[in-house]
Structures are given as structure tokens and as C-alpha cells.
Design a protein around this motif. Structure first.
Motif, PDB file in Angstrom:
ATOM      1  N   UNK A  40       0.867  -1.181   0.000  1.00 17.53           N
ATOM      2  CA  UNK A  40       0.000   0.000   0.000  1.00 17.53           C
ATOM      3  C   UNK A  40       0.902   1.229   0.000  1.00 17.53           C
ATOM      4  N   UNK A 162      -7.340  -5.095  -7.875  1.00 15.78           N
ATOM      5  CA  UNK A 162      -7.754  -6.002  -6.791  1.00 15.78           C
ATOM      6  C   UNK A 162      -9.131  -6.596  -7.049  1.00 15.78           C
ATOM      7  N   UNK A 166     -11.920 -10.518  -0.985  1.00 15.96           N
ATOM      8  CA  UNK A 166     -13.072 -10.945  -0.190  1.00 15.96           C
ATOM      9  C   UNK A 166     -13.907 -12.084  -0.745  1.00 15.96           C
ATOM     10  N   UNK A 194      -3.477  -8.495  -3.783  1.00 16.34           N
ATOM     11  CA  UNK A 194      -2.730  -8.714  -2.544  1.00 16.34           C
ATOM     12  C   UNK A 194      -2.623 -10.200  -2.226  1.00 16.34           C
TER      13      UNK A 194
ATOM     14  N   UNK B  39     -15.592 -16.021   3.296  1.00 17.79           N
ATOM     15  CA  UNK B  39     -15.684 -14.947   2.301  1.00 17.79           C
ATOM     16  C   UNK B  39     -16.738 -13.904   2.657  1.00 17.79           C
ATOM     17  N   UNK B  40     -16.803 -12.838   1.864  1.00 18.04           N
ATOM     18  CA  UNK B  40     -17.853 -11.839   2.008  1.00 18.04           C
ATOM     19  C   UNK B  40     -19.209 -12.519   1.934  1.00 18.04           C
ATOM     20  N   UNK B 164      -7.768  -5.815   2.124  1.00 16.14           N
ATOM     21  CA  UNK B 164      -7.221  -4.768   1.256  1.00 16.14           C
ATOM     22  C   UNK B 164      -5.862  -4.261   1.694  1.00 16.14           C
ATOM     23  N   UNK B 165      -5.261  -4.943   2.675  1.00 19.32           N
ATOM     24  CA  UNK B 165      -3.971  -4.508   3.195  1.00 19.32           C
ATOM     25  C   UNK B 165      -2.881  -5.410   2.588  1.00 19.32           C
ATOM     26  N   UNK B 166      -1.727  -4.840   2.251  1.00 20.60           N
ATOM     27  CA  UNK B 166      -0.698  -5.637   1.591  1.00 20.60           C
ATOM     28  C   UNK B 166      -0.089  -6.665   2.544  1.00 20.60           C
ATOM     29  N   UNK B 167       0.558  -7.715   1.996  1.00 16.24           N
ATOM     30  CA  UNK B 167       1.057  -8.819   2.818  1.00 16.24           C
ATOM     31  C   UNK B 167       2.008  -8.401   3.935  1.00 16.24           C
ATOM     32  N   UNK B 192     -11.019 -12.795   5.336  1.00 17.00           N
ATOM     33  CA  UNK B 192     -11.276 -13.611   4.152  1.00 17.00           C
ATOM     34  C   UNK B 192      -9.992 -14.283   3.651  1.00 17.00           C
ATOM     35  N   UNK B 193      -8.836 -13.922   4.259  1.00 20.53           N
ATOM     36  CA  UNK B 193      -7.559 -14.513   3.829  1.00 20.53           C
ATOM     37  C   UNK B 193      -7.320 -15.831   4.566  1.00 20.53           C
ATOM     38  N   UNK B 194      -7.375 -16.929   3.810  1.00 13.92           N
ATOM     39  CA  UNK B 194      -7.238 -18.251   4.420  1.00 13.92           C
ATOM     40  C   UNK B 194      -5.881 -18.427   5.115  1.00 13.92           C
ATOM     41  N   UNK B 207     -19.416 -20.123   6.032  1.00 15.99           N
ATOM     42  CA  UNK B 207     -19.838 -19.919   4.651  1.00 15.99           C
ATOM     43  C   UNK B 207     -21.359 -19.908   4.617  1.00 15.99           C
ATOM     44  N   UNK B 294      -6.726 -23.766   2.465  1.00 17.08           N
ATOM     45  CA  UNK B 294      -7.550 -23.349   1.335  1.00 17.08           C
ATOM     46  C   UNK B 294      -8.113 -24.574   0.593  1.00 17.08           C
ATOM     47  N   UNK B 297     -10.894 -25.784   2.787  1.00 20.18           N
ATOM     48  CA  UNK B 297     -12.090 -24.932   2.691  1.00 20.18           C
ATOM     49  C   UNK B 297     -12.858 -25.230   1.401  1.00 20.18           C
ATOM     50  N   UNK B 298     -12.120 -25.388   0.303  1.00 22.04           N
ATOM     51  CA  UNK B 298     -12.761 -25.701  -0.977  1.00 22.04           C
ATOM     52  C   UNK B 298     -13.505 -27.034  -0.885  1.00 22.04           C
ATOM     53  N   UNK B 301     -16.615 -26.569   1.057  1.00 21.98           N
ATOM     54  CA  UNK B 301     -17.609 -25.833   0.271  1.00 21.98           C
ATOM     55  C   UNK B 301     -18.310 -26.747  -0.727  1.00 21.98           C
TER      56      UNK B 301
END
Lengths: 246, 305
Positions: A40, A162, A166, A194, B39-40, B164-167, B192-194, B207, B294, B297-298, B301
Motif C-alpha cells: 500500500x 484487486x 473478499x 494482494x 468470504x464476504x 485490502x492490506x498488503x502482505x 477472508x484470507x485463508x 460460509x 484453502x 475450505x474448498x 464448500x
């Protein structure tokens, strides 16, 4: 040699004393999936806005789809597609209305619009949902529709900012299947993410640090260069060296 | 001892049309770092809003620190810190003003609990006179965490703090959570990041309003063992299409440069290499691998579809 769809040379953008993008030089080839990574605040968004014809650079050269970013930015806008997670579709229009609205903006004729809308709805399997408001659909569907809409006018290059934030792991991969298909059909894909595993799906990846391109190669080339097991490690090695905060 | 207890919570929206939470039950132990991974649209935010007394469930009950989320809402509000997914501080107040405001609302001062936020606050202090609305994403995130901590909460609820934040910033954020946990604060965090699941003591995979699994990461992965292979070949586009079309294969999904292919239990790697050779592939690589979160999770699902 394959021709370049995006070409930059010493591209620079300053805001006052702050050098947001510092003399970046790179080429993206036709039909390539190009990953544009960075922490960022590294300058990705500024660079992307220049390439989309939305912001004039301070100095340096850049062209997109053969059009110059200084003089022909209106032409650029017509020949690219754009999609981001933040803005993609109008929630209070139906799926069909969104497709027709965006297609209309990109100058498709009524006949083309009718045909393309029908084909697209069929291909996405959305016959049941075509006349539902986009706002009522799950995020994963919205993202797939948004991508399809962004390439409806067959642009030379599509910019994805991006696109998969989500969404669930299956939808995320289905989305990448669509990206592969578009690239296979000759559309150049310029994508930020990301998710470092997604960086590995790209043909080539650039990593921006403090406004400059710190590395650019294929994912396997980068891993070799930085003696890393994964793109995650490559990214961490580079981005940890960043001097500039956000 | 449990700090958070959720029993058969159900929540619907739009007059019952949309099912956000479907009979959800779980407990978070005292001092635990508990992750809600999904996820969302999974229902994570509805759950957070119920636990922070901002939303009343349709059915079921929930407790935070032994207090009922409906009856004891005022008491709960004193002892929880909440960082919503959407930035919710005052945009037209400065960093310093926001922090002072939240301290005052909770009858405390910044000085009194400075030790809790110091490590995070020093990173944004140079900009303390800047309006919150003018901050970058990472700085907003740090300020929001400071404001959620300033009254020394017993339980911290963080709704997608790293989206939305970088690694690099994400790793730093999780390091901060480790140190807060060491101070004895119970933390419930969603993502949401596994890959962030590995940073939690226990996780719930969620889910479509349902908890698919709940346990430590290792236990969940072990419980859902699968006959999984990483596959690669020279022509990746054709590889992807050929694998997807093969009906014997349980599933095939891209993971980085490779495809992760799940085969029926009795199949072996030879099946894949022979199938791909037959399809004319070159540079075929097939190796058996252990599933990641991941992959798991798949699998869950697909089983729950």
C-alpha cells in the motif's frame, strides 16, 4: 516479436515534492497477464491512473494500446476495460441494464448490445437472474459479471484493480479461469492483487517499492532471483526494504 | 472458561428472505485468539454486530464475559472493543481528537491506558493532528485499533481488519495481535484470507451463515484428508481445460503455478500422468501433497453445496 500493448519509459508523477511514481520503465506484451504488485502506498494506483488516461504524468513516456497518455488519453479510455473491487456495477440496475449501460458507454450499437447481452447472460448462466437488481446478487457473481462487462467491447487491454478481494476460494479461482480465457483470446490483462498465490498465475510480475519498479520477471524467475520458495517470500524481501510509509 | 458463548443463533434480513446466520453455535475460550474465516457474505459481520449488542438475533442466545447480549447490552458495551470492517471513526476529527473522544466516552484517559496502545500509536503519532478522513488505509487501521483498545477491553472484536492490506502490513498487524493476546485480551477476528488461519489458536470456517468446521487449523486439515496432487505441464491453459473436463477427477483448482487435483481415494498419481500423456501434454509433473487450509475450505464448500 510480439508487440507491446503498454509501453512506459521513465514514467514519473510528482505531487508537489512527493515522487509517487519514480521513472518506471516496462512493456506489457499483447495477450500477456501482467501482475502489478506493491505494498500500500508504493505508487501502484497512481501508475494505473496514468495508464488509464485519468492522470497526466509529470515526465517520461507512456502509451497504451498505441495511444499516448499525454495527448490521446480520451482514445485510451475507449480502448481499455477497467474493473475494481470498489467500483464495478450499479447495484440498483439489473444485470441486463448494467450490461447495456456499460456496453452503450463503450459505443456498441443497439444490435451489438442485444446480441452481446444475450450471449453473455447465457454464458454466465444467469438466465434466471438477468432481470434482478445486481445489489441482490452474491459478491462472487457481481465480480464475474463486472469482469465480463469490462471486456464486452473487446478492449486491447483490461485493467483489474484487486478484482478478487473478499470472495471465496472457489469463486476466486473461477474468476482467474475467466482471466485466462480472456488472455487466450488476445486481451492483455493488467492486474493488481494482494493475494500472492494469484501473482503466480501471471505470465510476468512487477513489484513496486517506493515509487520504483524493484523487480520484474516471470514468477519462477523472481523466485530464482530471490532464492525464495514462494512469491510471498519474494514480496516480503522487497517490501520490507521500503523506506516510505503509506 | 468461555469468554464468548454463542448458542443456536439465527439472523435473517428483509422479512426472513435473506438468511444471514443459520443456527450458529460456538465458544471462545478466555485469552484465546479466535478466527472466523470466510468470504464476504458468510455472515461474519452479522455475528460481530450481535456479539457487540448492535443487532438482536431472531433466535438463539449469546453471552460475552458471562453477560447476555440482549439483556446486559450496556454492561457489554463497557467491556468490549469493536473494530468494524468499515472505517467508522470521525473523519473530521484528527487522530488525537478521535482517540481522546473514545477515551472520554469510556470515562478514561489516553494516559491511563497508554501502555496498551503505545506500540501501535507511536507509528501514527507523527501525524496526530491530521484529520482521520485524510489518512491512508494502513494508518486508519492502526487508529481504529487504538480507539478500540483505549478503554482496556476484556474482549476485542475485529471485523476484517486486514482486508485490502498488503502482505507486509498484514503480517505486522497479526504480530500486534499476538502481543495483545499475551496481555490476556480475548480476541475474535474475522478474515477472508485463508493463510491468516495459521495465526489463530482456533478457527471457525464459515460460509453462507453456517459454520463448516471449528477446531485448530491442524485438526481441521487432518480431519479432512484428501487424495491431493499438485500438477503442472508446459501448456498450462490446456492443462486447466483438460483437468476440468475429466469427470473421474473430484476437483481441480489453480494454486499458484500448479493445479491442485483431488482424485477418488483409490486412484494414484500414475492415473494423472497417464491421462495427461494421452492428452498430448509435455513436461508433466505430478506429486502427492498435503492439503492447505484453502484446499480444505474448498473441499468443505463443495461438500456443502
Amino acid at each position: 516479436m510480439t508487440k507491446s500493448v503498454i509501453h512506459t519509459e521513465g514514467l514519473t508523477r510528482k505531487f508537489g515534492d512527493f515522487v509517487a511514481v519514480n521513472a518506471i520503465t516496462f512493456d506489457v506484451k499483447e495477450g500477456e497477464i501482467f501482475g502489478f504488485l506493491g505494498a500500500n502506498g508504493a505508487g501502484k494506483t497512481t501508475a494505473m491512473r496514468i495508464l488509464c488516461g485519468l492522470l497526466e504524468p509529470t515526465s517520461g513516456k507512456a502509451s497504451v494500446a498505441g495511444y499516448d497518455v499525454y495527448r490521446q488519453n480520451e482514445e485510451i479510455k475507449k480502448h481499455i476495460g477497467y474493473m475494481s473491487q470498489k467500483f464495478s456495477l450499479y447495484e440498483n440496475l439489473t444485470v441486463r441494464e448494467n450490461i447495456q449501460f456499460f456496453g452503450g458507454i463503450y459505443g456498441l450499437t443497439r444490435k451489438e448490445l442485444r446480441e452481446k447481452t444475450a450471449v453473455l447472460i447465457e454464458r454466465l448462466g444467469l438466465n434466471q437472474e438477468a432481470d434482478k437488481l445486481v445489489g441482490s446478487l452474491p459478491l462472487g457473481w457481481k465480480q464475474k459479471i463486472a469482469f465480463s462487462v469490462a471486456i464486452l467491447h473487446r478492449p486491447k487491454v483490461v485493467f483489474l484493480d484487486e478484482p478478487t478481494g473478499g470472495v471465496d476460494p472457489i469463486t476466486r479461482r473461477q474468476f482467474w479461469d475467466m482471466i485466462y480465457e480472456a488472455a487466450h483470446e488476445g486481451i492483455t490483462v493488467f492486474v493488481t492483487t494482494h493475494y500472492m498465490d494469484e501473482a503466480e498465475y501471471c505470465d510476468r510480475v512487477s513489484i513496486m517499492v517506493d515509487g520504483s519498479i524493484a523487480a520484474l520477471d516471470t514468477p519462477s524467475g523472481l523466485k530464482k532471483q530471490f532464492q525464495a520458495e514462494s512469491m510471498d517470500e519474494v514480496f516480503l524481501q522487497l517490501a520490507r526494504g521500503a523506506k516510505r510509509g503509506e | 472458561m468461555s469468554t464468548v458463548r454463542v448458542e443456536n443463533i439465527k439472523k435473517t434480513y428483509e422479512k426472513g428472505q435473506v438468511l444471514a446466520l443459520d443456527d450458529v453455535s460456538f465458544e471462545v475460550k478466555s485469552g484465546e485468539l479466535f478466527g472466523l474465516i470466510g468470504p464476504d457474505g458468510a455472515g461474519k459481520t452479522s455475528l460481530f454486530r450481535i456479539l457487540t449488542t448492535l443487532l438482536v438475533p431472531d433466535a438463539g442466545r449469546a453471552e460475552v464475559a458471562g453477560l447476555d447480549v440482549v439483556k446486559d447490552l450496556w454492561k457489554i458495551r463497557q467491556i468490549v472493543g469493536y473494530m468494524p470492517g468499515k472505517f467508522s471513526l470521525y473523519q473530521d476529527l484528527s487522530i488525537e481528537e478521535n482517540l481522546n473522544f473514545f477515551a472520554t466516552v469510556f470515562n478514561t484517559t489516553v494516559a491511563q491506558n497508554y501502555h496498551l496502545i503505545e506500540e501501535i500509536y507511536v507509528q501514527i503519532e507523527p501525524f496526530k493532528h491530521r484529520l482521520a478522513g485524510k489518512l491512508s488505509g494502513g494508518m486508519k487501521q492502526k487508529l481504529a485499533l487504538c480507539c478500540a483498545l483505549i478503554h482496556e477491553p476484556k474482549v476485542l472484536f475485529l471485523d476484517e481488519p486486514t482486508t485490502g492490506v498488503d502482505p507486509v502490513s498484514r503480517k505486522e498487524f497479526w504480530d500486534m495481535l499476538d502481543r495483545l493476546k499475551a496481555r490476556g485480551i480475548t480476541i475474535v477476528v474475522s478474515t477472508p484470507y485463508m493463510d491468516e488461519a495459521s495465526r489463530c489458536d482456533r478457527i471457525a470456517l464459515i460460509q453462507k451463515g453456517k459454520i463448516l468446521e471449528l477446531d485448530t487449523l491442524d485438526q481441521i486439515i487432518t480431519r479432512h484428508a484428501q487424495n491431493l496432487y499438485a500438477v503442472d505441464a508446459d501448456n498450462r491453459y490446456n492443462l486447466m481445460n483438460d483437468l476440468r473436463k475429466n469427470t473421474e477427477i473430484v476437483s481441480a483448482f489453480a494454486f499458484g503455478e500448479e493445479q491442485h487435483v483431488t482424485l477418488p481415494p483409490h486412484f494414484q498419481d500414475k492415473y494423472l500422468s497417464e491421462f495427461l500423456k494421452e492428452k498430448g501434454h509435455t513436461g508433466i509433473k505430478v506429486r502427492k501433497i498435503a492439503p492447505t487450509i484453502e484446499d480444505t475450505f474448498i473441499k468443505l464448500m463443495l461438500e456443502n453445496q
